[in-house]
Design an enzyme around this catalytic site. Structure first.
Site, PDB file in Angstrom:
ATOM      1  N   SER A  26     -17.281  18.522 -27.927  1.00 33.75           N
ATOM      2  CA  SER A  26     -17.812  19.506 -27.103  1.00 33.75           C
ATOM      3  C   SER A  26     -16.407  20.343 -26.660  1.00 33.75           C
ATOM      4  CB  SER A  26     -17.649  18.616 -25.678  1.00 33.75           C
ATOM      5  OG  SER A  26     -16.568  18.260 -25.043  1.00 33.75           O
TER       6      SER A  26
ATOM      7  N   THR B  75     -27.249  16.122 -14.788  1.00 36.03           N
ATOM      8  CA  THR B  75     -28.102  17.251 -15.405  1.00 36.03           C
ATOM      9  C   THR B  75     -26.987  17.900 -16.292  1.00 36.03           C
ATOM     10  OG1 THR B  75     -26.948  18.781 -13.667  1.00 36.03           O
ATOM     11  CG2 THR B  75     -29.015  17.701 -13.028  1.00 36.03           C
TER      12      THR B  75
ATOM     13  N   ARG C  92     -20.973  17.211 -15.424  1.00 39.20           N
ATOM     14  CA  ARG C  92     -20.159  18.782 -15.671  1.00 39.20           C
ATOM     15  C   ARG C  92     -19.397  19.149 -14.600  1.00 39.20           C
ATOM     16  NH1 ARG C  92     -20.376  17.306 -20.586  1.00 39.20           N
ATOM     17  NH2 ARG C  92     -20.971  18.633 -22.409  1.00 39.20           N
TER      18      ARG C  92
ATOM     19  N   ASP D  48     -15.605  12.085 -13.348  1.00 30.87           N
ATOM     20  CA  ASP D  48     -15.249  12.025 -14.823  1.00 30.87           C
ATOM     21  C   ASP D  48     -15.296  13.409 -15.348  1.00 30.87           C
ATOM     22  OD1 ASP D  48     -14.794  10.680 -17.347  1.00 30.87           O
ATOM     23  OD2 ASP D  48     -16.681  11.391 -17.704  1.00 30.87           O
TER      24      ASP D  48
ATOM     25  N   GLU E  31     -11.641  22.191 -17.129  1.00 31.21           N
ATOM     26  CA  GLU E  31     -11.017  20.921 -17.831  1.00 31.21           C
ATOM     27  C   GLU E  31      -9.811  21.748 -19.086  1.00 31.21           C
ATOM     28  OE1 GLU E  31     -13.630  18.047 -19.536  1.00 31.21           O
ATOM     29  OE2 GLU E  31     -14.172  17.781 -17.497  1.00 31.21           O
TER      30      GLU E  31
ATOM     31  N   HIS F  96     -13.020  12.683 -18.470  1.00 33.78           N
ATOM     32  CA  HIS F  96     -14.417  13.236 -19.260  1.00 33.78           C
ATOM     33  C   HIS F  96     -14.557  12.297 -20.343  1.00 33.78           C
ATOM     34  CE1 HIS F  96     -17.215  16.626 -20.627  1.00 33.78           C
ATOM     35  NE2 HIS F  96     -17.587  15.511 -20.928  1.00 33.78           N
TER      36      HIS F  96
ATOM     37  N   GLY G 290     -18.581   8.982 -21.588  1.00 34.17           N
ATOM     38  CA  GLY G 290     -19.519   9.027 -23.136  1.00 34.17           C
ATOM     39  C   GLY G 290     -18.863   8.546 -24.266  1.00 34.17           C
TER      40      GLY G 290
HETATM   41  N1  LIG Z   1     -19.158  12.470 -19.132  1.00 32.82           N
HETATM   42  C1  LIG Z   1     -19.607  12.376 -20.357  1.00 32.82           C
HETATM   43  O1  LIG Z   1     -19.043  11.779 -21.112  1.00 32.82           O
HETATM   44  C2  LIG Z   1     -20.940  12.809 -20.628  1.00 32.82           C
HETATM   45  C3  LIG Z   1     -21.736  14.032 -19.797  1.00 32.82           C
HETATM   46  N2  LIG Z   1     -22.878  14.692 -20.339  1.00 32.82           N
HETATM   47  C4  LIG Z   1     -23.587  15.541 -19.567  1.00 32.82           C
HETATM   48  O2  LIG Z   1     -24.729  15.011 -18.876  1.00 32.82           O
HETATM   49  C5  LIG Z   1     -25.661  15.720 -19.154  1.00 32.82           C
HETATM   50  C6  LIG Z   1     -26.883  14.985 -19.377  1.00 32.82           C
HETATM   51  O3  LIG Z   1     -26.989  14.349 -20.585  1.00 32.82           O
HETATM   52  P1  LIG Z   1     -28.482  13.840 -21.074  1.00 32.82           P
HETATM   53  O4  LIG Z   1     -29.032  12.942 -20.128  1.00 32.82           O
HETATM   54  O5  LIG Z   1     -28.185  13.375 -22.400  1.00 32.82           O
HETATM   55  O6  LIG Z   1     -29.405  15.427 -21.228  1.00 32.82           O
HETATM   56  P2  LIG Z   1     -30.873  15.458 -21.013  1.00 32.82           P
HETATM   57  O7  LIG Z   1     -31.012  16.907 -21.489  1.00 32.82           O
HETATM   58  O8  LIG Z   1     -31.417  14.203 -21.693  1.00 32.82           O
HETATM   59  O9  LIG Z   1     -31.174  15.089 -19.608  1.00 32.82           O
HETATM   60  C7  LIG Z   1     -31.045  16.038 -18.357  1.00 32.82           C
HETATM   61  C8  LIG Z   1     -31.864  16.187 -17.424  1.00 32.82           C
HETATM   62  O10 LIG Z   1     -31.524  16.828 -16.216  1.00 32.82           O
HETATM   63  C9  LIG Z   1     -32.752  17.449 -15.870  1.00 32.82           C
HETATM   64  N3  LIG Z   1     -32.271  18.806 -15.129  1.00 32.82           N
HETATM   65  C10 LIG Z   1     -32.074  20.014 -15.706  1.00 32.82           C
HETATM   66  N4  LIG Z   1     -31.668  20.819 -14.427  1.00 32.82           N
HETATM   67  C11 LIG Z   1     -31.987  19.980 -13.457  1.00 32.82           C
HETATM   68  C12 LIG Z   1     -31.691  20.581 -12.077  1.00 32.82           C
HETATM   69  N5  LIG Z   1     -31.251  21.546 -11.579  1.00 32.82           N
HETATM   70  N6  LIG Z   1     -31.887  19.331 -11.037  1.00 32.82           N
HETATM   71  C13 LIG Z   1     -32.082  18.081 -11.459  1.00 32.82           C
HETATM   72  N7  LIG Z   1     -32.399  17.785 -12.658  1.00 32.82           N
HETATM   73  C14 LIG Z   1     -32.248  18.877 -13.715  1.00 32.82           C
HETATM   74  C15 LIG Z   1     -33.594  18.016 -17.151  1.00 32.82           C
HETATM   75  O11 LIG Z   1     -34.849  17.912 -16.743  1.00 32.82           O
HETATM   76  C16 LIG Z   1     -33.331  16.533 -17.852  1.00 32.82           C
HETATM   77  O12 LIG Z   1     -34.385  15.789 -17.616  1.00 32.82           O
HETATM   78  C17 LIG Z   1     -25.164  16.691 -20.329  1.00 32.82           C
HETATM   79  O13 LIG Z   1     -26.059  17.871 -20.367  1.00 32.82           O
HETATM   80  C18 LIG Z   1     -23.861  16.610 -20.108  1.00 32.82           C
HETATM   81  O14 LIG Z   1     -23.451  17.851 -19.603  1.00 32.82           O
HETATM   82  C19 LIG Z   1     -23.473  13.897 -21.289  1.00 32.82           C
HETATM   83  C20 LIG Z   1     -23.031  12.907 -21.977  1.00 32.82           C
HETATM   84  C21 LIG Z   1     -21.465  12.320 -21.910  1.00 32.82           C
HETATM   85  O1  LIG Z   2     -21.997  14.716 -24.815  1.00 33.25           O
HETATM   86  C1  LIG Z   2     -21.427  15.500 -23.953  1.00 33.25           C
HETATM   87  O2  LIG Z   2     -22.154  16.318 -23.337  1.00 33.25           O
HETATM   88  C2  LIG Z   2     -20.082  14.876 -23.521  1.00 33.25           C
HETATM   89  O3  LIG Z   2     -19.685  15.272 -22.537  1.00 33.25           O
HETATM   90  C3  LIG Z   2     -19.059  14.140 -24.488  1.00 33.25           C
HETATM   91  O4  LIG Z   2     -19.034  13.074 -23.850  1.00 33.25           O
HETATM   92  C4  LIG Z   2     -17.766  14.842 -24.682  1.00 33.25           C
HETATM   93  O5  LIG Z   2     -17.186  14.336 -25.657  1.00 33.25           O
HETATM   94  P1  LIG Z   2     -16.065  15.297 -26.304  1.00 33.25           P
HETATM   95  O6  LIG Z   2     -16.278  16.287 -26.892  1.00 33.25           O
HETATM   96  O7  LIG Z   2     -15.266  15.752 -25.086  1.00 33.25           O
HETATM   97  O8  LIG Z   2     -15.175  14.221 -27.111  1.00 33.25           O
END
Ligand SMILES: NC(=O)C1=CN([C@@H]2O[C@H](COP(=O)(O)OP(=O)(O)OC[C@H]3O[C@@H](n4cnc5c(N)ncnc54)[C@H](O)[C@@H]3O)[C@@H](O)[C@H]2O)C=CC1
Ligand SMILES: O=C(O)C(=O)[C@H](O)COP(=O)(O)O
Length: 378
Positions: A47, A180, A213, A233, A238, A255, A258
């Site tokens: 990312s 989201t 995010r 997180d 960042e 962060h 994941g």
């Molecule tokens: N902290 C970390 O390490 C990580 C953070 N993330 C973040 O989490 C987010 C979600 O990941 P996934 O579930 O895999 O994505 P995804 O795309 O599968 O799910 C996102 C969900 O949020 C919903 N959504 C979109 N806008 C919305 C709103 N305004 N209000 C309520 N719901 C809404 C969508 O309809 C969808 O069902 C990613 O886009 C990323 O930004 C993801 C993976 C790791």
């Molecule tokens: O999948 C995402 O979206 C995430 O937030 C990842 O966990 C971020 O991983 P890095 O790219 O920051 O290693």
């Protein structure tokens, strides 16, 4: 001519996986500049690399793989316009994030000395991550309130009860967790979704978790809010995170929700498989020999008698987010900002619950719950 592939150096086993496809250049995500990709044929990022015209206009890259889920760092419209193939490993780290969140939920139950069924969890965004959080929280007996207007508009059935309006969820949930993407456009933009007016209504005993995010929550207003437990997180801007919010945060991690080994491996592997297909090269599997071995079984602490405390102890043996918090917390804010990226790139190997074994308990319902969380029982 030998092909060149530039890869973020935080991908596990990148050399073992990709090297049969060409020359590999490993670089920190933030150090992948235009010059580094000028003579590359493929780019595999996480990312931290902004993938856009500025990066790729003067390069011959025809394939971009993102081994993470968030898409806010990729200008997909420009890539499509240029005929550059783009792949993103959607869902690769959902289980990892759900384990981080469930650990925090179990911890809250223990701190409040409440059983799981006495707590209501509000999940905002029920996609790959949110659904896994819901399934695990349901298996433990938490009450759930779910909000996902895009899915509701599509007519998707709600996985627990009925879809909730966001403000009702914010009013009723004891713990609110955000899942989201960060979006500024469309019918349901999430930027500043948890804005000052909403934060002002949250009560001192409510808990908000942001592992989605920075930018979804108004961080200035979060600092002013009455809530005493802030679990964070993901941060705006960042690694130059808000010092005031950092100091107030009950849990502050860089962060890494994941960042389980399995999630990082899957993200890289899926991108590798796509690149093999794109170049019509057969996949190789020798990288599997370099995977870490199965961890030692987790141990039951016989001094504990209460199920939430027993479970929390097991979860903490598998992965304790406080260790990540402590590594960051020990520094001054200037050092924290400096260390934020380093700690993510040098992140220790963290195995998912599916890799951990636990001896069966006499209590069938505990075994069922542990299996639903993914643990192997023997
Ligand atoms: N902290 C970390 O390490 C990580 C953070 N993330 C973040 O989490 C987010 C979600 O990941 P996934 O579930 O895999 O994505 P995804 O795309 O599968 O799910 C996102 C969900 O949020 C919903 N959504 C979109 N806008 C919305 C709103 N305004 N209000 C309520 N719901 C809404 C969508 O309809 C969808 O069902 C990613 O886009 C990323 O930004 C993801 C993976 C790791
Ligand atoms: O999948 C995402 O979206 C995430 O937030 C990842 O966990 C971020 O991983 P890095 O790219 O920051 O290693």
């Amino acid at each position: 001519m030998t092909r060149r592939i530039v890869i973020d150096d935080a991908l596990p086993l990148a050399t073992e996986m990709f090297s049969h496809l060409g020359d590999i250049i490993l670089l920190p995500g933030r150090a992948i500049y235009a010059q580094a990709v000028a003579d590359a044929d493929a780019l595999v990022v996480r990312s931290r690399t902004q993938v856009n015209e500025a990066l790729l206009a003067n390069s011959r890259v025809k394939f971009v793989g993102s081994s993470v889920v968030g898409l806010d760092h990729v200008d997909q419209a420009w890539l499509a316009q240029q005929g550059i193939h783009f792949y993103s490993a959607q869902g690769c780290n959902a289980n990892s994030v759900s384990e981080y969140i469930i650990t925090l939920l179990v911890e809250q139950a223990c701190l409040r000395q409440q059983d799981f069924h006495q707590l209501t969890v509000g999940v905002v965004g029920v996609g790959h991550v949110g659904q896994k959080v819901v399934a695990k929280a349901q298996a433990l007996g938490f009450n759930l309130l779910l909000n996902d207007p895009p899915r509701q508009d599509q007519g998707d059935a709600c996985p627990a009860g009925d879809w909730q309006a966001l403000d009702d969820l914010l009013h009723q949930a004891d713990i609110i967790t955000l899942h989201t993407p960060l979006t500024g456009e469309g019918a349901h933009p999430s930027a500043n979704l948890i804005h000052a007016k909403r934060l002002a209504k949250l009560r001192a005993d409510q808990v908000l978790i942001n592992a989605a995010r920075g930018g979804i929550v108004d961080e200035q207003a979060w600092c002013q809010s009455a809530m005493t437990t802030k679990l964070i997180d993901c941060w705006q801007d960042e690694p130059n995170i808000n010092a005031n919010l950092f100091n107030q945060a009950t849990m502050a991690t860089p962060h890494i929700a994941g960042h389980s080994y399995e999630a990082k491996l899957a993200g890289g592997l899926w991108a590798y498989q796509q690149l093999c297909q794109f170049w019509q090269e057969p996949e190789q599997h020798h990288w599997q020999q370099s995977c870490p071995s199965t961890p030692a079984p987790l141990q039951f602490n016989s001094e504990l008698t209460h199920w939430p405390a027993i479970l929390l102890d097991l979860l903490h043996q598998a992965y304790n987010p406080h260790h990540d918090h402590q590594r960051l917390r020990a520094k001054t804010i200037e050092q924290v900002r400096q260390q934020f990226e380093t700690q993510r790139r040098d992140y220790p190997i963290r195995r998912e619950w599916t890799q951990h074994r636990i001896a069966k308990f006499a209590q069938k319902e505990w075994n069922q719950a542990l299996q639903s969380l993914g643990f192997q029982l023997y």
